[in-house]
Design a protein around this motif. Structure first.
Motif, PDB file in Angstrom:
ATOM      1  N   LEU A 123      -8.349  -2.866  -3.667  1.00  0.00           N
ATOM      2  CA  LEU A 123      -7.090  -2.932  -3.258  1.00  0.00           C
ATOM      3  C   LEU A 123      -6.530  -1.590  -3.375  1.00  0.00           C
ATOM      4  O   LEU A 123      -5.896  -0.994  -2.180  1.00  0.00           O
ATOM      5  CB  LEU A 123      -6.864  -4.286  -2.905  1.00  0.00           C
ATOM      6  CG  LEU A 123      -6.995  -5.209  -2.832  1.00  0.00           C
ATOM      7  CD1 LEU A 123      -6.021  -6.820  -3.813  1.00  0.00           C
ATOM      8  CD2 LEU A 123      -5.639  -6.074  -1.454  1.00  0.00           C
ATOM      9  N   LEU A 124      -6.411  -1.200  -4.637  1.00  0.00           N
ATOM     10  CA  LEU A 124      -5.929  -0.055  -5.028  1.00  0.00           C
ATOM     11  C   LEU A 124      -6.413   1.440  -4.495  1.00  0.00           C
ATOM     12  O   LEU A 124      -5.479   2.125  -4.023  1.00  0.00           O
ATOM     13  CB  LEU A 124      -6.348   0.381  -6.657  1.00  0.00           C
ATOM     14  CG  LEU A 124      -5.297  -0.715  -7.408  1.00  0.00           C
ATOM     15  CD1 LEU A 124      -5.202  -0.999  -8.618  1.00  0.00           C
ATOM     16  CD2 LEU A 124      -3.882  -0.641  -7.350  1.00  0.00           C
ATOM     17  N   ALA A 125      -7.868   1.285  -4.339  1.00  0.00           N
ATOM     18  CA  ALA A 125      -8.422   2.138  -3.558  1.00  0.00           C
ATOM     19  C   ALA A 125      -7.785   2.517  -2.011  1.00  0.00           C
ATOM     20  O   ALA A 125      -7.300   3.759  -1.472  1.00  0.00           O
ATOM     21  CB  ALA A 125     -10.206   2.620  -3.647  1.00  0.00           C
ATOM     22  N   GLY A 148      -9.383  11.921  -1.819  1.00  0.00           N
ATOM     23  CA  GLY A 148      -9.676  11.303  -0.676  1.00  0.00           C
ATOM     24  C   GLY A 148     -11.456  11.184  -0.613  1.00  0.00           C
ATOM     25  O   GLY A 148     -11.609   9.938  -0.291  1.00  0.00           O
ATOM     26  N   SER A 149     -11.959  12.248  -1.747  1.00  0.00           N
ATOM     27  CA  SER A 149     -13.487  11.558  -1.110  1.00  0.00           C
ATOM     28  C   SER A 149     -13.950  10.792  -2.354  1.00  0.00           C
ATOM     29  O   SER A 149     -14.188  10.163  -2.687  1.00  0.00           O
ATOM     30  CB  SER A 149     -14.444  13.291  -2.225  1.00  0.00           C
ATOM     31  OG  SER A 149     -13.648  14.133  -1.491  1.00  0.00           O
ATOM     32  N   LEU A 150     -12.383  10.853  -3.566  1.00  0.00           N
ATOM     33  CA  LEU A 150     -13.129   9.608  -5.249  1.00  0.00           C
ATOM     34  C   LEU A 150     -12.848   8.416  -3.955  1.00  0.00           C
ATOM     35  O   LEU A 150     -13.054   6.940  -4.433  1.00  0.00           O
ATOM     36  CB  LEU A 150     -12.546  10.538  -6.103  1.00  0.00           C
ATOM     37  CG  LEU A 150     -12.457   8.900  -7.267  1.00  0.00           C
ATOM     38  CD1 LEU A 150     -13.413   8.925  -7.627  1.00  0.00           C
ATOM     39  CD2 LEU A 150     -10.934   9.493  -7.952  1.00  0.00           C
ATOM     40  N   VAL A 151     -11.717   8.328  -3.209  1.00  0.00           N
ATOM     41  CA  VAL A 151     -11.045   7.159  -2.817  1.00  0.00           C
ATOM     42  C   VAL A 151     -12.190   6.458  -1.986  1.00  0.00           C
ATOM     43  O   VAL A 151     -12.512   5.332  -2.088  1.00  0.00           O
ATOM     44  CB  VAL A 151      -9.652   7.405  -1.943  1.00  0.00           C
ATOM     45  CG1 VAL A 151      -9.656   6.416  -1.456  1.00  0.00           C
ATOM     46  CG2 VAL A 151      -8.919   7.435  -2.870  1.00  0.00           C
ATOM     47  N   VAL A 152     -12.701   7.219  -1.061  1.00  0.00           N
ATOM     48  CA  VAL A 152     -14.322   6.974   0.461  1.00  0.00           C
ATOM     49  C   VAL A 152     -15.139   5.777  -1.102  1.00  0.00           C
ATOM     50  O   VAL A 152     -15.349   5.051  -0.538  1.00  0.00           O
ATOM     51  CB  VAL A 152     -14.046   8.181   1.075  1.00  0.00           C
ATOM     52  CG1 VAL A 152     -15.341   7.586   1.808  1.00  0.00           C
ATOM     53  CG2 VAL A 152     -12.997   8.223   1.737  1.00  0.00           C
ATOM     54  N   ALA A 153     -15.326   6.737  -1.636  1.00  0.00           N
ATOM     55  CA  ALA A 153     -16.780   6.369  -2.632  1.00  0.00           C
ATOM     56  C   ALA A 153     -16.535   4.720  -2.997  1.00  0.00           C
ATOM     57  O   ALA A 153     -16.943   4.252  -2.992  1.00  0.00           O
ATOM     58  CB  ALA A 153     -17.113   6.996  -4.063  1.00  0.00           C
ATOM     59  N   THR A 154     -15.017   4.979  -4.076  1.00  0.00           N
ATOM     60  CA  THR A 154     -14.324   3.090  -4.288  1.00  0.00           C
ATOM     61  C   THR A 154     -14.817   2.426  -3.625  1.00  0.00           C
ATOM     62  O   THR A 154     -15.127   1.456  -3.263  1.00  0.00           O
ATOM     63  CB  THR A 154     -13.270   4.284  -5.164  1.00  0.00           C
ATOM     64  OG1 THR A 154     -13.875   4.861  -6.039  1.00  0.00           O
ATOM     65  CG2 THR A 154     -13.271   2.307  -5.809  1.00  0.00           C
ATOM     66  N   LEU A 155     -13.901   2.917  -2.218  1.00  0.00           N
ATOM     67  CA  LEU A 155     -13.789   1.704  -0.833  1.00  0.00           C
ATOM     68  C   LEU A 155     -15.037   1.710  -0.751  1.00  0.00           C
ATOM     69  O   LEU A 155     -15.623  -0.154  -0.434  1.00  0.00           O
ATOM     70  CB  LEU A 155     -13.239   2.408  -0.432  1.00  0.00           C
ATOM     71  CG  LEU A 155     -11.505   2.943   0.201  1.00  0.00           C
ATOM     72  CD1 LEU A 155     -11.145   3.469   1.080  1.00  0.00           C
ATOM     73  CD2 LEU A 155     -11.488   1.401  -0.287  1.00  0.00           C
ATOM     74  N   ALA A 208       0.448  -1.189  -0.383  1.00  0.00           N
ATOM     75  CA  ALA A 208       0.247  -0.236  -0.001  1.00  0.00           C
ATOM     76  C   ALA A 208       0.555   1.629   0.135  1.00  0.00           C
ATOM     77  O   ALA A 208       0.462   2.216  -0.172  1.00  0.00           O
ATOM     78  CB  ALA A 208      -0.740   0.124   1.316  1.00  0.00           C
ATOM     79  N   THR A 209       1.631   1.318   0.458  1.00  0.00           N
ATOM     80  CA  THR A 209       3.298   2.522   0.971  1.00  0.00           C
ATOM     81  C   THR A 209       3.512   2.597  -0.354  1.00  0.00           C
ATOM     82  O   THR A 209       3.949   3.477  -1.261  1.00  0.00           O
ATOM     83  CB  THR A 209       3.591   2.398   1.820  1.00  0.00           C
ATOM     84  OG1 THR A 209       3.031   1.952   3.018  1.00  0.00           O
ATOM     85  CG2 THR A 209       4.359   3.819   1.956  1.00  0.00           C
ATOM     86  N   LEU A 210       4.133   1.812  -1.345  1.00  0.00           N
ATOM     87  CA  LEU A 210       5.430   1.423  -2.230  1.00  0.00           C
ATOM     88  C   LEU A 210       4.068   2.032  -3.728  1.00  0.00           C
ATOM     89  O   LEU A 210       4.359   2.645  -5.012  1.00  0.00           O
ATOM     90  CB  LEU A 210       5.660  -0.433  -2.787  1.00  0.00           C
ATOM     91  CG  LEU A 210       5.861  -0.496  -3.937  1.00  0.00           C
ATOM     92  CD1 LEU A 210       7.594   0.641  -4.147  1.00  0.00           C
ATOM     93  CD2 LEU A 210       6.774  -1.711  -4.679  1.00  0.00           C
ATOM     94  N   PHE A 211       3.159   1.738  -3.198  1.00  0.00           N
ATOM     95  CA  PHE A 211       1.587   2.684  -4.375  1.00  0.00           C
ATOM     96  C   PHE A 211       1.414   3.980  -4.306  1.00  0.00           C
ATOM     97  O   PHE A 211       1.173   4.614  -4.468  1.00  0.00           O
ATOM     98  CB  PHE A 211       0.563   0.878  -4.699  1.00  0.00           C
ATOM     99  CG  PHE A 211      -0.651   1.909  -5.137  1.00  0.00           C
ATOM    100  CD1 PHE A 211      -0.130   2.386  -7.244  1.00  0.00           C
ATOM    101  CD2 PHE A 211      -1.948   2.395  -5.071  1.00  0.00           C
ATOM    102  CE1 PHE A 211      -1.281   2.256  -7.492  1.00  0.00           C
ATOM    103  CE2 PHE A 211      -2.651   2.766  -5.883  1.00  0.00           C
ATOM    104  CZ  PHE A 211      -2.459   2.896  -6.944  1.00  0.00           C
ATOM    105  N   GLY A 212       0.748   3.848  -2.076  1.00  0.00           N
ATOM    106  CA  GLY A 212       0.371   4.717  -2.846  1.00  0.00           C
ATOM    107  C   GLY A 212       1.067   6.098  -2.015  1.00  0.00           C
ATOM    108  O   GLY A 212       0.955   7.306  -2.777  1.00  0.00           O
TER     109      GLY A 212
END
Length: 309
Positions: A160-162, A202-209, A18-22
């Motif tokens: 996983l990506l989100a 962050g808003s898009l990430v939350v919606a995706t999760l 997660a850290t390596l990607f994000g």
């Protein structure tokens, strides 16, 4: 003991991947390389990429040992070369782990060779995406067949990506806020710009999760087991994960709507000390909550979902 090793291996891999990607991805959209304070942040992010890649590779080694021990029925057999080779090359799990290990080792080599740059962040984020996506082929998301199975697999990968975008950004933001000094206005302004850069993402990430989480839960729980889900160990751990996730949402909202504007005003007043301290506390708690989610997810993956009972 073997079950504990499995959870530990998953925890180290999830946190590292997660850290390596994000983290490098966050650097690309949240903090331009030519902005104030970018030089110091670049060096810190490069170290973060190297540490994340190393952790992922170590976790892959632990995962192979744990899986071998589970398949042979004895922890001592985990060190048997023939058994290890069989698991690594003859199973879908092994293929997933080897692809993850390869991507993380390449990222580690790039972090050691290349200078901090946009090219390094792009390469690290791409390799991080591979490491995260590979988890879907060794988890519950790979169990389905046909169009429904493909849809489930894609939803798992996107989930996983989100999660990686959020957790990696948290690691990068925490690094920034811990390194920011009120006497260095350029660093504080860079931090504020980074926080604003993440707000929309962050808003898009939350919606995706939320959306992909609902899809995954539908397949893992099943319509016939919804009411009985909380009576299983899987359901209890999932409920705990959702509670911690709700805490992270609250802290993220606090950062976006209160602490980030407060830091902007503090910069205008030339007195960012208290605003910085509040951000440090909030990001530290949010990061601890994020790590707790990773622990729970690592545990959840070892339990049988209601639909499989």
């Amino acid at each position: 003991m073997t079950e504990l090793l499995v959870v530990l291996a998953r925890l180290v891999q999830y946190a590292g991947a997660a850290t390596l990607f994000g983290a490098p991805l966050f650097y690309l959209y949240g903090l331009p390389a030519d902005g104030p304070g970018a030089a110091r942040s670049s060096a810190g992010t490069r170290r973060l990429v190297a540490i994340a890649a190393l952790l992922t590779a170590i976790g892959c080694g632990l995962a192979l040992l744990a899986q071998t021990a589970m398949m042979t029925g004895a922890l001592a057999d985990a060190l048997d070369l023939q058994a290890l080779t069989m698991v690594a090359t003859g199973t879908q799990f092994g293929a997933s782990v080897l692809s993850r290990a390869t991507a993380s080792l390449v990222a580690l080599a790039l972090a050691a060779i290349l200078r901090p740059s946009t090219s390094l962040w792009r390469a690290a984020a791409a390799l991080g995406a591979v490491t995260l996506a590979s988890f879907a082929w060794s988890g519950h998301g790979a169990d389905g067949e046909g169009p429904a199975g493909l849809f489930r697999l894609v939803a798992d990968i996107v989930h996983l990506l989100a999660a990686g975008v959020w957790l990696g950004a948290l690691a990068a933001l925490l690094l920034l806020v811990l390194g920011a000094r009120q006497a260095e206005a350029a660093c504080v302004r860079a931090l504020h710009r980074a926080l604003e850069g993440f707000s929309g993402v962050g808003s898009l990430v939350v919606a995706t999760l939320v959306l992909t989480g609902l899809v995954n839960s539908w397949f893992l729980v099943g319509p016939d087991h919804v009411m009985a889900a909380v009576s299983t160990a899987w359901g209890v751990v999932l409920l705990a994960k959702l509670c911690v996730f709700a805490l992270m949402l609250g802290l993220a909202a606090l950062n976006r709507f209160m602490l980030t504007p407060r830091l902007k005003q503090a910069l205008a007043d030339l007195d960012p000390a208290s605003a910085l301290a509040a951000l440090k506390r909030s990001l530290a708690v949010e990061s601890a909550a994020g790590l707790s989610v990773v622990v729970l997810v690592s545990w959840l993956g070892t339990l049988a979902p209601p639909a499989a009972l």
